[in-house]
Every structure is written in structure tokens, then in C-alpha cells.
Design an enzyme around this catalytic site. Structure first.
Site, PDB file in Angstrom:
ATOM      1  N   HIS A 103       0.885  -1.168   0.000  1.00 54.35           N
ATOM      2  CA  HIS A 103       0.000   0.000   0.000  1.00 54.35           C
ATOM      3  C   HIS A 103       0.921   1.214   0.000  1.00 54.35           C
ATOM      4  CE1 HIS A 103      -2.237  -3.054   2.385  1.00 54.35           C
ATOM      5  NE2 HIS A 103      -3.331  -2.536   1.860  1.00 54.35           N
TER       6      HIS A 103
ATOM      7  N   ASP B 219       2.293   1.983   3.404  1.00 55.73           N
ATOM      8  CA  ASP B 219       3.224   1.041   4.047  1.00 55.73           C
ATOM      9  C   ASP B 219       4.657   1.497   3.836  1.00 55.73           C
ATOM     10  OD1 ASP B 219       1.025  -0.657   4.314  1.00 55.73           O
ATOM     11  OD2 ASP B 219       1.526  -1.803   2.512  1.00 55.73           O
TER      12      ASP B 219
HETATM   13  C1  XLS Z   1      -7.442  -6.739   4.198  1.00 57.58           C
HETATM   14  C2  XLS Z   1      -6.936  -6.944   2.854  1.00 57.58           C
HETATM   15  C3  XLS Z   1      -5.811  -6.001   2.439  1.00 57.58           C
HETATM   16  C4  XLS Z   1      -5.642  -6.027   0.961  1.00 57.58           C
HETATM   17  C5  XLS Z   1      -4.837  -4.896   0.412  1.00 57.58           C
HETATM   18  O1  XLS Z   1      -8.157  -7.546   4.751  1.00 57.58           O
HETATM   19  O2  XLS Z   1      -6.566  -8.275   2.707  1.00 57.58           O
HETATM   20  O3  XLS Z   1      -4.642  -6.324   3.106  1.00 57.58           O
HETATM   21  O4  XLS Z   1      -5.063  -7.208   0.522  1.00 57.58           O
HETATM   22  O5  XLS Z   1      -5.397  -3.669   0.709  1.00 57.58           O
END
Ligand code: XLS
Ligand code: NI
Ligand code: NI
Length: 439
Positions: free
Chosen positions: A99, A102
Site C-alpha cells: 500500500h 506502508d
Molecule cells: C485486508 C486486505 C488487504 C488487501 C490490500 O483484509 O486483505 O490487506 O489485501 O489492501
């Protein structure tokens, strides 16, 4: 500078090895069903869990001990990039996902946040060039900051919608810059808590329009990644709009967006929706929309997204069965959207966890390939539906029957005989394939 100096490159040692820092099943170069394992599996590291996550939960703070703990701010962000590439190289992970938030800290203003991103993206680009590691997908985090309290694409506040669009635009530019194979939309807070204060129609229209603008802008800048939507039924909101594969496909079709998207399916999201992971893959596959996988597993005794590393061999086998039947994942891959448990707080646990997940998927791939080669389930399905290949069944399957012709057939009162579904026998055969010595 090394962040995991005591750990070397993880190699394949076979299923009899007792070395905890070796693969028992994953052998990148081994050819299965005509393709190298690494090409089938396209394993990816999730930046948020492995580099950013600290193990906090609603009852306790972070526990993780990480070699980059001494840094803060942009220095921390830079250290994480270096640690990430070292870890991926050592594990033989050729892809990663992140993201925007991150990888770089938010600044005081959107301008400053974007400048922070540019610095880290530069550094990542250098590491990607020198290692050959690629970006499976990136995404925008439109859910953590308090501004997204009412959602992003489905917010009740137009200023937040505009901010979300700006953040999305920057993320698409980053994806283009780093040559991402895919771009993911997970509707973090795209859902609702109470219908009493919700305009569902407006929220869905706005969400579709955000996707439409993303398609247009990507075309404009020549970003040719596959767009993926990641369904999830609940958490954080009570009802997430992209509930599951079927719901998401219907939404895309309703707004005429289906040609531009595939799905990024996550195992734990499937079970939260009351489905198996393989169910979700089958639905997507039937619609030609199986894009990529977020590999993890839930705990069926807990009702939330626990994001454990996948170790359930039944699940990995049946998942790889669907992937092989789909002819592979194309531009997609298998991203470990999984975190070590809060009590697995040592740096080595990051290695043990990825090894466990990679081996579970490698074994699943091998078993699935043999099940397909031997036509084990294909034959069972062929037998079960044999009545649709001749006579009246064929008329139905080919669309020639009418209610009148079927009534006429039924009125002839021939004896109806069903055959057994043989489910238990098939499960025993699956066990037999799983337990057979490694081939
Ligand atoms: C949350 C999601 C997230 C997505 C990416 O539950 O899995 O991590 O994979 O935003
Ligand atoms: Ni996910
Ligand atoms: Ni998830």
C-alpha cells in the site's frame, strides 16, 4: 548492511530434510505440468505484514523484534526497503506488494506525503533493477487515516472523495513507474454500518465512478496493469460492498466495468463470507475473472481476518487445482497476505512462516497437477453428469428442449434412477494423493 545476517539463502533440500531453514517441496526450477514451479506460483511478499506490522492487537501493543527497530521517520522507511529486498532475495520471492502508506510516512500535507513516496519509490526502483524482483501489485491505503471514517469511494463527504481520488492517482503513477503487473482495489471502508444513515445507491454509483476515472487515467498515462478488486464480506465495516466474488462480478457487470477488472481473491476473506477459497476461485474462473491470490488462512473458530500463513494442504491443493484448471494466473501471483502470530515475534519467524507457506503451496501444486493428469475428479464429474450428454439431457444442454417437450418426456413415466455422488470415496482418493511419497 545486513538485517538478517545469521540467515543465508534458503534452498530446496527435499521432504526428508530436518533443516528448518530449507524448503521441503518448493524447488523453483522444478518443472510441473510443463512449467517451472516459480512460474506457476509467482510468490509475493506483502510489505504491510512483513515489514510494517508489529503484532499489535486490540488488547496489546506491538511485540515484534525487528532489525530496523532503531530507525524512525524516513530513515525507518529506507531501512525497511533494504530489509525487504534482503528477505525476498534470501527466500527466493520474486514479487512483492504494498500500500502507498506502508512504504513511506504521511507528511503534514499531501504534497509532503507525495514527496516522501517519491524518495522511497526511487530507492525501490534501484533495488528492483539490481535484484530483478518485481512489483506484483500496489494499492492505495484508503482506510487507515481518520479522514476515511465514512469510507473513501463510498464516503458521505465529497472532500474525502476528492482526497481519495488524488491518492489513487498518485498510486497509479507509482504503479506505472515501478512496472506493476497489477493494481489492486480493496474496499477498506467501502461498506456501511447502518442503513439508517446510508444512501446505498449514491455510494455504489460513486464507487463505480472512481473505478471509471482510474481506468481513464491509467489509459492516459499508459499504465497497462491488470486491475483487480479484492472482495471481503465484512471487517472493518459490518457489510462491505465487495462481499464476495459473485457480488463483485455482479457489481462490475451492473456498471459495465467487467472488461477492465479481474479479482484478487483472499483465502481468509472467502471463509469470512461463508465460502471455501476454492469456491471463490471457481466462481471467478467461470467468469474469466480469476486474477491473483492473497494467500493466507483463517481460524475457523475465530470470526475475523486472522491472516495466518497458509499451511492447510487440502486448501492449497484445491486452490492450485483451480489455478491449473484456469491455465494459470496470468499476470497474477500468490501474495502472502499473511502475518506471523503475535507470539512469533523473532525475526527468524518471518522466514519460517514464508517457508511454511511456500512449501504448502508447492506441495498443493504437485498434488493438484497429478489429480488433473489422472483425471481423478474429471472422471467423477463426467460420470455424474453423463445423462446430459445424450437423449433428453442433450436436448436440455443444447437448449433445444421446451417445457412442453420435457413434460411429454416425463409423462412417459420411465423409472428414474439416480447414481451415488461418491463424495467420501473421492475424499479418500484425495487423501491418498496427498499422502503418497513425494514424486
Ligand atoms: C485486508 C486486505 C488487504 C488487501 C490490500 O483484509 O486483505 O490487506 O489485501 O489492501
Ligand atoms: Ni488481502
Ligand atoms: Ni485480508
Amino acid at each position: 548492511m545486513s538485517y538478517f545476517a545469521s540467515i543465508g539463502r534458503i534452498s530446496y533440500e527435499g521432504s526428508r530434510s530436518n533443516n528448518p531453514l530449507a524448503f521441503q517441496h518448493y524447488q523453483a526450477e522444478q518443472v510441473i505440468a510443463g512449467k517451472k514451479m516459480e512460474e506457476h506460483l509467482r510468490f509475493s511478499m506483502a510489505y504491510w505484514h512483513t515489514l510494517t506490522g508489529g503484532g499489535s492487537d486490540p488488547f496489546g501493543t506491538a511485540t515484534a523484534i525487528r532489525p530496523w527497530d532503531g530507525y524512525s521517520g524516513m530513515d525507518l522507511a529506507k531501512a525497511r526497503v533494504e530489509a525487504a529486498f534482503e528477505l525476498m532475495e534470501k527466500l527466493g520471492l520474486r514479487y512483492f506488494c504494498f500500500h502507498d502508506r506502508d512504504i513511506a510516512p504521511e507528511g503534514e500535507t499531501l504534497q509532503e506525503t507525495n514527496r516522501n513516496l517519491d524518495v522511497i519509490v526511487d530507492l525501490m526502483e534501484q533495488h528492483m533493477k539490481s535484484t530483478g524482483i518485481k512489483l506484483l501489485w500496489n494499492t492505495a491505503c484508503l482506510f487507515t487515516h481518520p479522514r476515511f471514517v465514512h469510507g473513501a469511494g463510498t464516503t458521505s463527504n465529497a472532500d474525502v472523495y476528492a482526497y481519495s481520488a488524488a491518492q489513487l492517482k498518485k498510486s497509479l503513477e507509482i504503479g506505472k513507474r515501478l512496472g506493476a503487473d497489477n493494481y489492486v482495489f480493496w474496499g477498506g471502508r467501502e461498506g456501511y454500518e447502518s442503513l439508517l444513515n446510508t444512501d446505498m445507491k449514491l455510494e455504489l454509483d460513486n464507487l463505480a465512478f472512481l473505478y471509471r476515472m482510474a481506468i481513464d487515467y491509467s489509459r492516459e498515462i499508459g499504465f497497462d496493469a491488470q486491475f483487480l478488486i479484492e472482495p471481503k464480506p465484512k471487517e472493518p465495516t459490518k457489510h462491505q460492498y465487495d462481499f464476495d466474488a459473485a457480488t463483485t462480478i455482479a457489481f462490475l457487470q451492473r456498471y459495465g466495468l467487467e472488461a477492465h477488472f479481474k479479482l484478487n481473491l483472499e483465502a481468509n476473506h472467502a471463509t469470512l463470507a461463508g465460502h471455501t477459497f476454492e469456491h471463490e476461485l471457481r466462481v471467478a474462473r467461470l467468469h474469466g475473472m480469476l486474477g491473483s491470490l492473497d494467500a493466507n488462512q483463517g481460524d475457523l473458530l475465530l470470526g475475523w481476518d486472522t491472516d495466518e500463513f497458509p499451511t492447510d494442504l487440502y486448501a492449497t491443493t484445491l486452490t492450485m487445482y483451480e489455478v491449473l484448471k484456469n491455465g494459470g494466473l496470468g499476470k497474477g501471483g500468490i501474495n502472502f497476505d499473511a502475518k506471523v502470530r503475535r507470539a512469533s515475534f523473532e525475526p527468524e519467524d518471518l522466514f519460517y512462516a514464508h517457508i511454511a507457506g511456500m512449501d504448502a503451496y508447492a506441495k498443493g501444486l504437485k498434488v493438484a497437477a497429478r489429480l488433473i493428469e489422472d483425471r481423478v475428479f474429471d472422471e467423477a464429474v463426467d460420470r455424474r453428469y453423463a445423462s446430459f450428454r445424450e437423449g433428453i439431457g442433450r436436448d436440455i444442454a443444447e437448449g433445444r428442449a421446451t417445457l412442453a417437450s420435457l413434460e411429454q418426456y416425463a409423462l412417459e413415466n420411465r423409472p428414474i434412477s439416480n447414481i451415488s455422488g461418491r463424495q467420501e470415496r473421492l475424499k479418500a482418493v484425495l487423501n491418498q494423493y496427498l499422502l503418497e511419497a513425494d514424486k
